[in-house]
Design an enzyme around this catalytic site. Structure first.
Site, PDB file in Angstrom:
ATOM      1  N   ILE A  13       0.841  -1.207   0.000  1.00 61.80           N
ATOM      2  CA  ILE A  13       0.000   0.000   0.000  1.00 61.80           C
ATOM      3  C   ILE A  13       0.872   1.252   0.000  1.00 61.80           C
ATOM      4  O   ILE A  13       0.564   2.244  -0.662  1.00 61.80           O
ATOM      5  CB  ILE A  13      -0.959  -0.024   1.214  1.00 61.80           C
ATOM      6  CG1 ILE A  13      -1.937  -1.199   1.078  1.00 61.80           C
ATOM      7  CG2 ILE A  13      -1.730   1.294   1.329  1.00 61.80           C
ATOM      8  CD1 ILE A  13      -2.852  -1.404   2.289  1.00 61.80           C
ATOM      9  N   PHE A  34      12.584  -2.266   4.905  1.00 57.72           N
ATOM     10  CA  PHE A  34      12.581  -3.443   4.032  1.00 57.72           C
ATOM     11  C   PHE A  34      12.358  -4.743   4.799  1.00 57.72           C
ATOM     12  O   PHE A  34      12.766  -5.803   4.355  1.00 57.72           O
ATOM     13  CB  PHE A  34      13.879  -3.528   3.198  1.00 57.72           C
ATOM     14  CG  PHE A  34      14.047  -2.344   2.289  1.00 57.72           C
ATOM     15  CD1 PHE A  34      13.112  -2.064   1.302  1.00 57.72           C
ATOM     16  CD2 PHE A  34      15.137  -1.496   2.433  1.00 57.72           C
ATOM     17  CE1 PHE A  34      13.260  -0.959   0.468  1.00 57.72           C
ATOM     18  CE2 PHE A  34      15.297  -0.391   1.614  1.00 57.72           C
ATOM     19  CZ  PHE A  34      14.350  -0.127   0.632  1.00 57.72           C
ATOM     20  N   THR A  36       9.322  -6.029   5.328  1.00 56.88           N
ATOM     21  CA  THR A  36       8.414  -6.688   4.382  1.00 56.88           C
ATOM     22  C   THR A  36       8.293  -5.898   3.080  1.00 56.88           C
ATOM     23  O   THR A  36       7.842  -6.447   2.073  1.00 56.88           O
ATOM     24  CB  THR A  36       7.007  -6.896   4.994  1.00 56.88           C
ATOM     25  OG1 THR A  36       6.562  -5.676   5.584  1.00 56.88           O
ATOM     26  CG2 THR A  36       7.019  -7.990   6.045  1.00 56.88           C
ATOM     27  N   ALA A  80       3.757   1.874   8.024  1.00 55.19           N
ATOM     28  CA  ALA A  80       4.713   0.858   8.479  1.00 55.19           C
ATOM     29  C   ALA A  80       4.054   0.011   9.565  1.00 55.19           C
ATOM     30  O   ALA A  80       3.446   0.558  10.484  1.00 55.19           O
ATOM     31  CB  ALA A  80       5.973   1.524   9.028  1.00 55.19           C
ATOM     32  N   TYR A 147      -3.207  -8.418  16.273  1.00 53.70           N
ATOM     33  CA  TYR A 147      -3.130  -7.441  15.177  1.00 53.70           C
ATOM     34  C   TYR A 147      -4.322  -6.491  15.218  1.00 53.70           C
ATOM     35  O   TYR A 147      -4.171  -5.269  15.212  1.00 53.70           O
ATOM     36  CB  TYR A 147      -3.086  -8.198  13.842  1.00 53.70           C
ATOM     37  CG  TYR A 147      -3.120  -7.302  12.623  1.00 53.70           C
ATOM     38  CD1 TYR A 147      -1.941  -6.807  12.078  1.00 53.70           C
ATOM     39  CD2 TYR A 147      -4.327  -6.965  12.007  1.00 53.70           C
ATOM     40  CE1 TYR A 147      -1.965  -5.988  10.965  1.00 53.70           C
ATOM     41  CE2 TYR A 147      -4.358  -6.154  10.893  1.00 53.70           C
ATOM     42  CZ  TYR A 147      -3.182  -5.669  10.373  1.00 53.70           C
ATOM     43  OH  TYR A 147      -3.217  -4.859   9.270  1.00 53.70           O
TER      44      TYR A 147
END
Ligand code: UD2
Length: 311
Positions: A13, A34, A36, A80, A147
């Site tokens: 995204i 970096f 992911t 992030a 999450y």
């Protein structure tokens, strides 16, 4: 022209959001470690004169505040994150560090350096497993994963800071986002990214269950535009909005589009339903329209067609 700092800029995204901001004439600073994200996602942006990239970790002590103090952006789009629901279950500490504590660092960096607006990547995961469709911003929130809980806590952290210190905060509850650059690496990656990779390589796909399960799939291009609007539209007030289409699409419909593009592909295999899966998810999109003037424009059919043609 605004100057926008995007955390997680090299992600799925994030990179589309950077591209959209640049195309709209804004200056963009990108931050990514970096973990992911991938540098290749920023190939076009890195060639643009209005883009500056910093490799770094948003959760590293002092790092974000130093960057915000140096570049002094008008707005921060905070994308992030630890992005895998599954990983939040196997490593809740890391989820807390990357999805809760890092949000507090963003809020503080903004307060200390006079950033006027924060846009936050929240998620439909804040609602948990509820059958009260379509999900509205006022629907009860009962996260069923670390999450989802972290995203809900982060909304509160940012909105509290916003109210106390006079920043505008927009929390964007993304539904099932799909499109180019989504990483299909894990079995828990977005289903469309997995199907795309398998059809592309001539393999068949497995549907867990009968395929009647539905999701509110939204194109990453629409999500990037929602982020652009939330960060730069004039006279926006703080709040929370679903970023969704308001349309339910079943997995059978998704597979139907792929099958038309890949008529020689092996037949679909049905496996047992995935443990912990929800059957349906559908958002009510009206609030984003009222608050931001945002309406999703890319149909699943069109978005899948683009993904299949261009990857
Ligand atoms: C979200 C998370 C996922 C997991 C889940 C827990 C994302 C992208 N995914 O899944 O990581 O934590 O919530 O509820 O945030 N499916 C197949 N075949 C495949 C892959 C998936 O049939 O090869 C099904 C899957 O069983 C589900 C549907 O496709 O019914 C959508 O799966 P998803 O992982 O894209 O999205 P979701 O919202 O279920």
């Amino acid at each position: 022209m605004a100057h926008v700092l995007v955390t997680g800029a090299a992600g799925f995204i994030g990179s589309h959001t950077v591209d959209r901001l640049l195309a709209a004439g804004h200056a963009v600073t990108g931050l990514d470690n970096f973990r992911t994200g991938r540098r290749a996602n920023l190939a076009a942006a890195l060639a643009a004169p209005r883009f500056a990239f910093h490799e770094g970790d948003v959760a590293a002590p002092g790092a974000l505040a130093a960057l915000v103090g140096t570049v002094r952006p008008d707005a921060v789009i905070h994308l992030a994150a630890l992005v895998s629901v599954q990983e939040s279950m196997t490593d809740p500490d890391l989820n807390y560090a990357l999805n809760v504590h890092a949000t507090h660092l963003v809020a503080e960096a903004a307060r200390l350096h006079g950033v006027r607006r924060i846009v936050f990547a929240s998620s439909a995961a804040v609602y948990g497993d509820t059958a009260d469709f379509p999900l509205r911003e006022t629907t009860e929130k009962s996260p069923i994963s670390p999450y989802g809980a972290a995203k809900l806590a982060s909304e509160a952290i940012l909105l509290g800071h916003g109210a106390a210190f006079g920043l505008t905060v927009r929390c964007q509850r993304y539904f099932n986002v799909f499109g180019p650059r989504q990483d299909p690496a894990s079995p828990y990656s977005g289903v469309i990214s997995i199907f795309d990779r398998r059809y592309r390589s001539g393999q068949g796909v497995t549907i867990y269950g009968d395929g009647q399960q539905t999701r509110d799939f939204i194109s990453v291009h629409d999500v990037a535009r929602a982020n652009l609007l939330a960060a730069t539209a004039p006279a926006v007030a703080s709040g929370v909005a679903n970023i969704c289409t308001g349309r339910a699409t079943s997995l059978l419909e998704v597979v139907g589009v792929f099958a038309r593009h890949y008529p020689a592909a092996p037949a679909v295999v049905h496996g047992a339903p995935r443990t912990g899966d929800i059957l349906h998810s559908l958002g009510a999109p009206a609030h984003a329209d009222a608050a931001l003037g945002f309406r999703a424009e890319v149909s699943v059919e069109t978005g899948l067609g683009e993904l299949i043609r261009t990857g």
